[in-house]
Design an enzyme around this catalytic site. Structure first.
Site, mmCIF file in Angstrom:
data_model
loop_
_atom_site.group_PDB
_atom_site.id
_atom_site.type_symbol
_atom_site.label_atom_id
_atom_site.label_comp_id
_atom_site.label_asym_id
_atom_site.label_seq_id
_atom_site.Cartn_x
_atom_site.Cartn_y
_atom_site.Cartn_z
ATOM 1 N N ALA A 149 -0.421 -9.309 -0.119
ATOM 2 C CA ALA A 149 -0.683 -9.089 1.042
ATOM 3 C C ALA A 149 0.292 -8.867 2.381
ATOM 4 O O ALA A 149 0.912 -7.332 1.313
ATOM 5 C CB ALA A 149 -0.082 -10.624 1.461
ATOM 6 N N PRO A 150 -0.038 -8.767 3.775
ATOM 7 C CA PRO A 150 -0.318 -7.391 4.606
ATOM 8 C C PRO A 150 1.390 -7.663 5.462
ATOM 9 O O PRO A 150 1.383 -8.363 5.225
ATOM 10 C CB PRO A 150 -1.552 -7.164 4.992
ATOM 11 C CG PRO A 150 -2.261 -8.677 5.444
ATOM 12 C CD PRO A 150 -1.537 -9.486 3.992
ATOM 13 N N TRP A 151 1.157 -6.504 6.218
ATOM 14 C CA TRP A 151 2.464 -7.306 7.011
ATOM 15 C C TRP A 151 2.453 -7.498 9.139
ATOM 16 O O TRP A 151 3.241 -7.765 9.068
ATOM 17 C CB TRP A 151 3.059 -5.832 7.115
ATOM 18 C CG TRP A 151 2.095 -4.469 8.019
ATOM 19 C CD1 TRP A 151 2.391 -3.219 7.003
ATOM 20 C CD2 TRP A 151 1.460 -3.991 9.100
ATOM 21 N NE1 TRP A 151 1.133 -2.708 7.583
ATOM 22 C CE2 TRP A 151 0.927 -2.770 9.264
ATOM 23 C CE3 TRP A 151 1.502 -4.937 10.154
ATOM 24 C CZ2 TRP A 151 0.147 -2.317 10.365
ATOM 25 C CZ3 TRP A 151 1.106 -4.183 11.170
ATOM 26 C CH2 TRP A 151 0.867 -3.128 11.187
ATOM 27 N N LYS A 175 2.925 -10.873 -4.026
ATOM 28 C CA LYS A 175 3.679 -9.370 -3.385
ATOM 29 C C LYS A 175 3.248 -9.057 -1.651
ATOM 30 O O LYS A 175 1.886 -8.170 -1.759
ATOM 31 C CB LYS A 175 2.332 -8.357 -3.989
ATOM 32 C CG LYS A 175 3.734 -7.397 -4.456
ATOM 33 C CD LYS A 175 3.174 -5.542 -4.039
ATOM 34 C CE LYS A 175 2.597 -5.499 -3.083
ATOM 35 N NZ LYS A 175 3.684 -4.649 -1.385
ATOM 36 N N PRO A 176 4.548 -9.655 -1.626
ATOM 37 C CA PRO A 176 4.124 -9.343 0.274
ATOM 38 C C PRO A 176 4.539 -8.259 0.555
ATOM 39 O O PRO A 176 4.385 -6.961 -0.241
ATOM 40 C CB PRO A 176 5.313 -9.963 0.869
ATOM 41 C CG PRO A 176 6.555 -10.039 -0.200
ATOM 42 C CD PRO A 176 5.170 -10.120 -1.519
ATOM 43 N N THR A 232 -7.130 0.738 0.740
ATOM 44 C CA THR A 232 -6.295 -0.231 -0.169
ATOM 45 C C THR A 232 -7.318 -1.167 -0.753
ATOM 46 O O THR A 232 -7.125 -0.908 -2.715
ATOM 47 C CB THR A 232 -5.438 -1.221 0.411
ATOM 48 O OG1 THR A 232 -4.568 -0.484 1.509
ATOM 49 C CG2 THR A 232 -4.844 -1.621 -0.826
ATOM 50 N N CYS A 284 -6.981 -8.005 12.613
ATOM 51 C CA CYS A 284 -8.262 -7.486 11.501
ATOM 52 C C CYS A 284 -9.818 -7.914 12.765
ATOM 53 O O CYS A 284 -10.002 -7.364 12.455
ATOM 54 C CB CYS A 284 -8.297 -7.953 10.502
ATOM 55 S SG CYS A 284 -7.994 -9.527 9.803
ATOM 56 N N GLU A 383 -10.386 1.527 12.629
ATOM 57 C CA GLU A 383 -9.386 0.324 12.847
ATOM 58 C C GLU A 383 -7.961 1.190 13.731
ATOM 59 O O GLU A 383 -7.856 2.103 12.841
ATOM 60 C CB GLU A 383 -9.655 -0.564 11.670
ATOM 61 C CG GLU A 383 -8.676 -1.145 12.489
ATOM 62 C CD GLU A 383 -8.309 -1.913 10.677
ATOM 63 O OE1 GLU A 383 -7.916 -1.495 9.903
ATOM 64 O OE2 GLU A 383 -8.083 -3.517 11.031
HETATM 65 P P1 NAD Z 1 -2.182 -1.573 3.660
HETATM 66 O O1 NAD Z 1 -3.542 -2.336 2.946
HETATM 67 O O2 NAD Z 1 -1.389 -0.959 3.308
HETATM 68 O O3 NAD Z 1 -1.454 -2.816 2.148
HETATM 69 C C1 NAD Z 1 -1.303 -4.287 1.636
HETATM 70 C C2 NAD Z 1 -0.535 -5.024 0.800
HETATM 71 O O4 NAD Z 1 -1.642 -4.041 -0.645
HETATM 72 C C3 NAD Z 1 0.061 -4.354 0.891
HETATM 73 O O5 NAD Z 1 1.362 -5.392 0.351
HETATM 74 C C4 NAD Z 1 0.997 -3.199 0.457
HETATM 75 O O6 NAD Z 1 2.018 -2.699 -0.555
HETATM 76 C C5 NAD Z 1 -0.284 -3.587 -1.312
HETATM 77 N N1 NAD Z 1 -0.687 -2.116 -1.402
HETATM 78 C C6 NAD Z 1 -0.892 -0.986 -1.100
HETATM 79 N N2 NAD Z 1 -1.830 0.076 -2.223
HETATM 80 C C7 NAD Z 1 -1.858 -0.991 -2.980
HETATM 81 C C8 NAD Z 1 -2.294 -0.217 -4.137
HETATM 82 N N3 NAD Z 1 -2.441 1.109 -4.521
HETATM 83 N N4 NAD Z 1 -2.506 -1.000 -4.568
HETATM 84 C C9 NAD Z 1 -2.365 -2.760 -5.117
HETATM 85 N N5 NAD Z 1 -1.229 -2.820 -3.671
HETATM 86 C C10 NAD Z 1 -1.283 -2.012 -1.955
HETATM 87 O O7 NAD Z 1 -2.553 -3.311 4.558
HETATM 88 P P2 NAD Z 1 -1.106 -2.947 5.931
HETATM 89 O O8 NAD Z 1 -1.702 -1.773 6.637
HETATM 90 O O9 NAD Z 1 -0.462 -3.941 5.459
HETATM 91 O O10 NAD Z 1 -2.429 -4.494 6.364
HETATM 92 C C11 NAD Z 1 -3.171 -4.042 8.116
HETATM 93 C C12 NAD Z 1 -4.667 -3.919 6.849
HETATM 94 O O11 NAD Z 1 -5.215 -5.318 6.562
HETATM 95 C C13 NAD Z 1 -5.669 -3.929 7.932
HETATM 96 O O12 NAD Z 1 -6.339 -2.792 7.841
HETATM 97 C C14 NAD Z 1 -6.180 -5.074 8.223
HETATM 98 O O13 NAD Z 1 -7.030 -4.828 9.213
HETATM 99 C C15 NAD Z 1 -5.780 -5.793 7.342
HETATM 100 N N6 NAD Z 1 -6.419 -7.219 6.978
HETATM 101 C C16 NAD Z 1 -7.187 -7.861 6.806
HETATM 102 C C17 NAD Z 1 -7.460 -9.100 7.505
HETATM 103 C C18 NAD Z 1 -8.115 -10.029 6.674
HETATM 104 O O14 NAD Z 1 -8.960 -11.199 7.176
HETATM 105 N N7 NAD Z 1 -9.875 -9.079 6.805
HETATM 106 C C19 NAD Z 1 -6.415 -10.275 8.196
HETATM 107 C C20 NAD Z 1 -4.764 -9.105 7.566
HETATM 108 C C21 NAD Z 1 -4.843 -7.823 7.565
#
Ligand code: NAD
Length: 498
Positions: A149-151, A175-176, A232, A284, A383
């Site tokens: 999940a994302p932040w 995994k948050p 990611t 997003c 973005e």
């Molecule tokens: P992020 O990709 O940096 O992180 C998301 C999750 O992935 C975190 O838990 C992170 O620890 C994990 N992660 C990072 N690298 C990884 C890897 N190599 N392998 C496995 N896990 C890994 O994203 P963020 O910065 O937390 O969130 C913002 C992003 O999420 C934005 O791009 C936003 O648009 C997107 N988002 C999309 C939606 C949707 O419904 N499409 C909804 C909310 C957020």
């Protein structure tokens, strides 16, 4: 506050007692210490989820019993609403107003929806297609699901992941994001109290590139569901290829809002201000690029500027605050980088473009409106994920459509018009998984949310999310009896003619 790892229905410390800090982006103070999972800890979580899946303690419950426990989980979460809202606001800097009236109740509604919808999950009884076998289709859970999940909406995205996964009988390792792990971890004990058996929901925090990657590569993880950045998503797709693992990717967005010359201007201005500033623009689906017909372009910009001037930035725990800080210093620097780059390229910063003078602590950024930009510039294509909106004029519908579709992303979009036929044409032709007409943002548990192009694939919400987390099995039962079947000669024996 201190949080451990939630594994097999109990709190564990991490191997070597490693911990990391969680900060409040509004004050920059440490608010919690969280156990950082090691690779061995991740293995332990997967092992517990695998055991829980294999012995059927969850997947073989009656549908009614499973749904009742999820409903109870929703009730228990709701009883702790104040605590969840407070911690969600503290760890994200989100206005408590948004969490109280939107994120939290919507999350609970999502969970209740999935609990109910899971009871009408079905395969199809079919027929005797070849004359001698009865076919039917079973819809089955997949196994251990790694939910990453994302932040930006930690509680809501956590729920979008675990709701359909659990409702359809899978077990989960959630995994948050490391910036915001608290409300996800808080769910663990309540799941147990609700009667969700130990091992069915495990929650581990730690760096994505280490433990997220371990989950993606793990032999016993059957599916990975990520909501996160497109970069990611690419990394996870590449790793998952080695085991041809099932993926569900909800990735980034760069939503256009197209305002036609016949739009109700005040309502477009108001709706796009809200759609762009929600969650301090860290959404997003947020409106990030506005295309306005040349004849009303200047009026639109002036009216939007006026609305942006009224936005109340401040303490996220104050019910009167409209927007809080962005999540971190790194995010602040990224957002400002796009704005300063646009300025250097010749853009007009109509309002904002800096830290608010009255707030010298916390990662606050003023609502920012940029004009005089070109379609190919980074601030229009990429973005930004902050309270920053670019506005461009267009001459006719064809040009508006071409510019709106001209990005790598395909998550959400909106069209603003009083003319139904024009609106319907845009709804058909916009290349996005979601199109709003005369609004921007609302979602409902019953309808799917998901992207196309580089916004990923698969759907959250609705019964379609349950399809993501289940697989079809075709069963064929022979009906005629006898030892040698009419078709066996194709392998053993002579043809009927010989
Ligand atoms: P992020 O990709 O940096 O992180 C998301 C999750 O992935 C975190 O838990 C992170 O620890 C994990 N992660 C990072 N690298 C990884 C890897 N190599 N392998 C496995 N896990 C890994 O994203 P963020 O910065 O937390 O969130 C913002 C992003 O999420 C934005 O791009 C936003 O648009 C997107 N988002 C999309 C939606 C949707 O419904 N499409 C909804 C909310 C957020």
């Amino acid at each position: 506050m201190e949080y451990g790892l939630w594994v097999n229905g109990e709190w564990l410390t991490s191997e070597g007692h490693k911990v990391f800090n969680v900060y409040n982006p509004a004050t920059e103070n440490i608010i919690a210490e969280v156990a950082e999972a090691s690779l061995a800890d991740v293995n332990q979580a997967v092992k517990s989820a695998k055991q829980a899946f294999q012995d059927g303690r969850w997947s073989r419950l009656s549908f009614g019993d499973r749904a009742a426990r999820l409903m109870r989980f929703a009730d228990l979460l709701e009883q702790k609403q104040d605590e969840f809202v407070r911690w969600e606001s503290l760890q994200t800097g989100k206005p408590v107003k948004l969490v109280t009236y939107s994120d939290f109740p919507f999350s609970i509604d999502n969970l209740r929806f999935f609990a109910g919808a899971s009871r009408v999950l079905e395969g199809h009884a079919t027929g005797e297609y070849d004359g001698s076998h009865t076919s039917w289709i079973r819809r089955e859970p997949i196994g251990v699901v790694a939910s990453i999940a994302p932040w930006n909406y930690p509680f809501l995205m956590g729920m979008w992941k675990i709701g359909p996964a659990l409702a359809s009988g899978n077990t989960v390792v959630l995994k948050p994001a490391s910036l915001t792990p608290i409300t996800a971890l808080m769910m663990g004990p309540l799941a147990k109290e609700a009667g969700i058996p130990d091992g069915v929901l495990n929650i581990v925090a730690g760096p994505g590139r280490v433990i997220g990657n371990e989950l993606v590569n793990h032999h016993d993880v059957a599916m990975v569901s990520l909501t996160g950045d497109t970069q990611t998503g690419r990394a996870i797709m590449a790793s998952a290829a080695a085991r041809v693992k099932r993926l569900h990717l909800e990735l980034g967005g760069k939503a256009p809002a197209v305002v036609l010359d016949d739009a109700d201007l005040p309502s477009a201005v108001q709706g796009i201000a809200v759609g762009s500033l929600v969650n301090t623009g860290q959404d997003c689906t947020a409106a990030t690029r506005v295309y306005v017909h040349r004849s009303i372009y200047r009026d639109f910009v002036e009216q939007l500027k006026s609305v942006f001037q009224t936005v109340r930035l401040g303490d996220p725990l104050d019910m009167h605050t409209d927007i809080g800080p962005v999540i971190s210093q790194a995010q602040w620097t990224k957002v400002d980088g796009y704005v300063q780059e646009a300025r250097k390229m010749g853009a007009e910063i109509e309002i904002g473009g800096t830290r608010p003078a009255s707030l010298n602590r916390g990662y606050y950024y003023e609502p920012t409106l940029i004009t005089s930009v070109e379609q190919h510039w980074p601030c229009v294509q990429e973005e930004i994920f902050g309270p920053v909106l670019v506005v461009l004029p267009f001459q006719d519908d064809a040009e508006a459509l071409a510019m709106a579709n001209d990005v790598d992303y395909g998550l959400a979009s909106s069209i603003w018009t009083r003319h139904l036929n024009r609106g319907l044409r845009f709804a058909r032709d916009l290349d996005f998984g979601e199109v709003w007409m005369n609004d921007h943002l609302p979602l409902t548990s019953e309808m799917p949310h998901g992207g196309i192009k580089q916004s990923g694939f698969g759907h959250d919400l609705s019964r379609y999310a349950l399809e993501e987390y289940t697989t079809l099995k075709h069963v064929m039962a022979e009906t005629e009896g006898g030892t040698v079947k009419p078709w066996h000669f194709t392998v053993l024996g002579d043809t009927p003619e010989s």
